[in-house]
Design an enzyme around this catalytic site. Structure first.
Site, PDB file in Angstrom:
ATOM      1  N   VAL A   1      45.915 -57.023  66.169  1.00 54.28           N
ATOM      2  CA  VAL A   1      44.639 -56.606  65.599  1.00 54.28           C
ATOM      3  C   VAL A   1      44.046 -57.795  64.844  1.00 54.28           C
ATOM      4  O   VAL A   1      44.722 -58.398  64.019  1.00 54.28           O
ATOM      5  CB  VAL A   1      44.866 -55.430  64.620  1.00 54.28           C
ATOM      6  N   CYS A   2      42.801 -58.120  65.130  1.00 56.48           N
ATOM      7  CA  CYS A   2      42.156 -59.258  64.468  1.00 56.48           C
ATOM      8  C   CYS A   2      42.010 -58.988  62.966  1.00 56.48           C
ATOM      9  O   CYS A   2      41.423 -57.975  62.568  1.00 56.48           O
ATOM     10  CB  CYS A   2      40.785 -59.520  65.068  1.00 56.48           C
ATOM     11  N   VAL A   3      42.512 -59.897  62.162  1.00 60.96           N
ATOM     12  CA  VAL A   3      42.523 -59.682  60.718  1.00 60.96           C
ATOM     13  C   VAL A   3      41.118 -59.588  60.121  1.00 60.96           C
ATOM     14  O   VAL A   3      40.842 -58.690  59.318  1.00 60.96           O
ATOM     15  CB  VAL A   3      43.394 -60.751  59.992  1.00 60.96           C
TER      16      VAL A   3
END
Lengths: 135, 101, 119
Positions: free
Chosen positions: C77-79
């Site tokens: 998941v992209c931070v």
């Protein structure tokens, strides 16, 4: 086209491989988040020393329109970032001629210097890529 | 091997299919998925553009999406229908893949 | 063949997440490898364990978790996108991890094909 990378150790593989990445921007800014978050991917890709091309087509051309002033909508104006891309060694910026003309724009209306390509030339460019990401 | 172009928008809602058709080179494949499948159905406004495109590019559609939308009996002749396994094959057999989002 | 997957839309609103899942499942069944599934934009909402769909609906989040558990698929998941949308380690479902956008570029480099699912 880069050779298939199956079977090789992934660390070596990721560090040594240079692939042709094209980011295709097809959406207008502000109405949706895609233009902004696409730009964030583009900036990150610079750290990987890949062969990066940026294409603006359809409403994506509007991302480059000069004179964006976002104070009244209360959002961040990210259009100056396109001018900073050169500093990240991202220098291949293309705008599709047909899309630009359909929107009543010329290269003079844009915040950065771009190469204007017809759809057929862009088709050739796309066909050469290893990874194509459209936002 | 040539590119696979994936289109998931209804041609009457967005111009995505037009853009993909404009930039798909002869010999490449266009796969219609999700709401994109309406483009390959008879009587849709996009039918003539699809028929014209089929002279130079291969047109495929994801049948689970056709079936989900009740359009399985309306598919234009010559359009290849694939399931998810066939979708995977199309990606694997292409030189690269672009989703026209 | 090794596939990288990018999911740009959240569950339930858009079919993108469903199609991406069906694609991954079919690819794995055919003996291909899923290098990584990267969740970006609203796609990060696929990772919240707080999701509770009605019983007669599919559980999209659990489906991804199961794919990770059974096939070792790396769910990233992209931070930056996650923090914008309130997805943090505390509400992350099993099998997901939060990391940087570089993981997407890396997957593009080391996969044979990168396939995007979005709006």
């Amino acid at each position: 086209m880069t050779e298939s990378t199956g079977g090789i150790d992934m660390e070596d593989e990721a560090s040594g491989t240079i692939k042709k990445f094209a980011f295709i921007n097809r959406k207008a800014p502000y109405g949706t988040v895609y233009a902004l978050e696409a730009l964030e991917v583009v900036l990150i890709s610079a750290a990987f020393d890949q062969d990066v091309s940026l294409v603006f087509a359809d409403d994506g051309v509007y991302q480059l329109k000069k004179g964006q002033a976002t104070k009244a909508v209360g959002m961040k104006n990210f259009s100056p970032t396109y001018r900073a891309l050169e500093g990240y060694d991202i220098e291949k910026l293309y705008v599709e001629k047909e899309s630009m003309e359909a929107r009543g724009l010329t290269a003079d209306d844009l915040v950065v210097d771009v190469e204007v390509l017809g759809a057929a030339e862009l088709a050739d460019l796309l066909e050469e890529q290893d990874v194509v990401l459209s936002f | 091997m040539q590119m696979l172009h994936i289109v998931n928008k209804s041609p009457l809602d967005r111009s995505t299919l037009d853009s993909a058709l404009r930039m798909a080179k002869p010999g490449s494949t266009i796969l219609l998925i999700e709401d994109g499948i309406y483009a390959v159905t008879k009587g849709n406004k996009a039918e003539s553009a699809i028929r014209e495109a089929m002279k130079t590019v291969s047109i495929s559609a994801l049948w689970p999406d056709l079936e989900a939308r009740g359009m399985q009996d309306a598919v234009i002749d010559g359009v290849k229908q694939v399931d998810y396994s066939g979708f995977v094959d199309l990606v694997a057999d292409s030189s690269s893949v672009m989703s026209w989002l | 063949m090794k596939f990288g997957i990018l999911v740009n839309e959240g569950p339930y609103t858009h079919q993108a997440s469903d199609t991406a899942y069906q694609f991954c499942k079919a690819a794995l069944e055919k003996g291909h490898e899923i290098d990584r599934v990267f969740f970006y934009h609203d796609g990060v909402n696929n990772a919240t364990k707080l999701t509770e769909p009605p019983q007669d609906d599919r559980n999209i989040v659990q489906r991804w978790s199961k794919l990770a558990e059974e096939h070792g698929v790396d769910l990233v998941v992209c931070v930056a996108a996650a923090l914008r949308r309130g997805i943090v380690d505390d509400n992350l479902a099993a099998g997901f991890r939060i990391s940087g956008l570089g993981q997407l570029v890396e997957s593009g480099i080391r996969s044979d094909r990168l396939v995007t699912f979005g709006d």
